[in-house]
Design a protein around this motif. Structure first.
Motif, short mmCIF file in Angstrom:
data_model
loop_
_atom_site.label_atom_id
_atom_site.label_comp_id
_atom_site.label_asym_id
_atom_site.label_seq_id
_atom_site.Cartn_x
_atom_site.Cartn_y
_atom_site.Cartn_z
N LEU A 35 -1.70 -14.61 -6.80
CA LEU A 35 -0.71 -14.83 -7.85
C LEU A 35 0.69 -14.95 -7.26
O LEU A 35 1.49 -15.76 -7.73
CB LEU A 35 -0.77 -13.72 -8.90
CG LEU A 35 -2.00 -13.74 -9.80
CD1 LEU A 35 -2.05 -12.48 -10.65
CD2 LEU A 35 -2.02 -14.98 -10.67
N GLU A 36 1.00 -14.18 -6.24
CA GLU A 36 2.30 -14.29 -5.58
C GLU A 36 2.49 -15.69 -4.99
O GLU A 36 3.59 -16.24 -5.03
CB GLU A 36 2.46 -13.24 -4.49
CG GLU A 36 2.73 -11.85 -5.02
CD GLU A 36 2.83 -10.79 -3.94
OE1 GLU A 36 2.73 -11.13 -2.73
OE2 GLU A 36 2.99 -9.62 -4.30
N LYS A 37 1.43 -16.29 -4.47
CA LYS A 37 1.51 -17.63 -3.90
C LYS A 37 1.85 -18.69 -4.94
O LYS A 37 2.44 -19.72 -4.60
CB LYS A 37 0.20 -18.00 -3.19
CG LYS A 37 0.00 -17.26 -1.89
CD LYS A 37 -1.30 -17.64 -1.23
CE LYS A 37 -1.50 -16.81 0.03
NZ LYS A 37 -2.81 -17.02 0.64
N ILE A 38 1.49 -18.45 -6.20
CA ILE A 38 1.83 -19.43 -7.25
C ILE A 38 3.06 -18.98 -8.03
O ILE A 38 3.32 -19.46 -9.13
CB ILE A 38 0.64 -19.70 -8.20
CG1 ILE A 38 0.23 -18.44 -8.97
CG2 ILE A 38 -0.52 -20.31 -7.44
CD1 ILE A 38 -0.68 -18.72 -10.15
N GLU A 39 3.82 -18.05 -7.46
CA GLU A 39 5.10 -17.57 -8.00
C GLU A 39 4.96 -16.73 -9.27
O GLU A 39 5.89 -16.65 -10.06
CB GLU A 39 6.07 -18.72 -8.22
CG GLU A 39 6.42 -19.46 -6.95
CD GLU A 39 7.38 -20.60 -7.20
OE1 GLU A 39 8.00 -20.66 -8.27
OE2 GLU A 39 7.51 -21.44 -6.29
N VAL A 40 3.83 -16.11 -9.46
CA VAL A 40 3.69 -15.11 -10.52
C VAL A 40 3.84 -13.78 -9.81
O VAL A 40 2.91 -13.30 -9.15
CB VAL A 40 2.32 -15.23 -11.24
CG1 VAL A 40 2.13 -14.12 -12.26
CG2 VAL A 40 2.21 -16.59 -11.90
N THR A 41 5.04 -13.21 -9.91
CA THR A 41 5.39 -12.08 -9.03
C THR A 41 5.52 -10.75 -9.74
O THR A 41 5.77 -9.75 -9.09
CB THR A 41 6.71 -12.39 -8.31
OG1 THR A 41 7.72 -12.62 -9.29
CG2 THR A 41 6.57 -13.59 -7.40
N ARG A 42 5.41 -10.72 -11.06
CA ARG A 42 5.54 -9.46 -11.78
C ARG A 42 4.33 -9.26 -12.68
O ARG A 42 3.91 -10.17 -13.38
CB ARG A 42 6.81 -9.45 -12.63
CG ARG A 42 8.04 -9.57 -11.80
CD ARG A 42 9.26 -9.57 -12.67
NE ARG A 42 10.43 -9.91 -11.86
CZ ARG A 42 11.59 -10.23 -12.37
NH1 ARG A 42 11.77 -10.24 -13.67
NH2 ARG A 42 12.59 -10.51 -11.58
N MET A 43 3.79 -8.06 -12.64
CA MET A 43 2.64 -7.74 -13.47
C MET A 43 2.53 -6.24 -13.60
O MET A 43 3.13 -5.50 -12.82
CB MET A 43 1.35 -8.30 -12.87
CG MET A 43 0.90 -7.59 -11.61
SD MET A 43 -0.50 -8.33 -10.80
CE MET A 43 0.22 -9.82 -10.17
N THR A 44 1.79 -5.79 -14.57
CA THR A 44 1.47 -4.39 -14.71
C THR A 44 0.01 -4.24 -14.33
O THR A 44 -0.84 -5.04 -14.73
CB THR A 44 1.69 -3.92 -16.16
OG1 THR A 44 3.07 -4.07 -16.47
CG2 THR A 44 1.31 -2.46 -16.32
N VAL A 45 -0.29 -3.21 -13.56
CA VAL A 45 -1.65 -2.92 -13.14
C VAL A 45 -2.04 -1.56 -13.73
O VAL A 45 -1.35 -0.57 -13.50
CB VAL A 45 -1.76 -2.88 -11.59
CG1 VAL A 45 -3.18 -2.55 -11.16
CG2 VAL A 45 -1.28 -4.19 -10.99
N CYS A 46 -3.11 -1.55 -14.49
CA CYS A 46 -3.57 -0.33 -15.14
C CYS A 46 -5.01 -0.04 -14.74
O CYS A 46 -5.83 -0.95 -14.68
CB CYS A 46 -3.51 -0.47 -16.66
SG CYS A 46 -1.89 -0.85 -17.33
#
Length: 131
Positions: A35-46
Motif C-alpha cells: 500500500l505504501e508503494k501505491i501512496e496509501v500511507t495512512r491506515m488504522t490496524v486493529c
C-alpha cells in the motif's frame, strides 16, 4: 467500526470511501508495504477475532483438545477517494491472497461510503480532519 484514520488525497466533490480489509495477521507487513508503494500511507490496524466458513479450528493445549471458534485476524481501516479506491482494493486482494487461487480464511474487503470525518482536538471536518 471503532477506529478511524486514513488517506484522503483531495475531496474536490468526489466521493470518499472507507475500506475495511480483514486479513491474515501474517500478511500485514506485506500488505502495508504494498500500500505504501501505491501512496496509501495512512491506515488504522486493529486486532480482530472472527470466523466465516472456517468455523474455527481444533487445537491441543497441554494434552487437551479444544475448539477455537474465533480466529485471529487483522482489520485494516483505510479512507480513500475514488482515485485510490480501485488500486487499494486490487493491491490488498493481490497481496493478502495465499497462493494463486487463494484459500478460505484469506479474508474479506468491505467498501463503505464515508460521509464525514471530524478531528477531535480541532473540530476540523471533512478532508482537513483526515490529513
Amino acid at each position: 467500526i471503532g477506529c478511524l484514520s486514513g488517506f484522503w488525497k483531495a475531496s474536490g466533490g468526489r466521493s470518499v470511501k472507507l475500506v475495511v480489509a480483514i486479513i491474515q495477521p501474517t500478511k500485514l507487513k506485506a500488505v502495508r508495504e504494498a500500500l505504501e508503494k501505491i501512496e496509501v500511507t495512512r491506515m488504522t490496524v486493529c486486532d480482530a477475532q472472527g470466523f466465516g466458513r472456517q468455523r474455527g479450528r481444533t487445537e491441543m493445549y497441554r494434552g487437551h483438545e479444544y475448539k477455537t471458534k474465533l480466529l485471529r485476524k487483522i482489520a485494516l481501516e483505510i479512507v480513500v477517494n475514488d482515485d485510490f479506491l480501485q488500486k487499494t482494493v486490487e493491491t490488498i486482494t493481490a497481496v493478502a491472497r495465499t497462493g494463486p487461487e487463494g484459500t478460505i480464511g484469506d479474508g474479506k474487503i468491505f467498501v463503505l461510503p464515508m460521509d464525514n470525518a471530524v478531528q477531535i482536538p480541532t473540530g476540523a471536518r471533512g478532508p482537513g480532519a483526515v490529513n
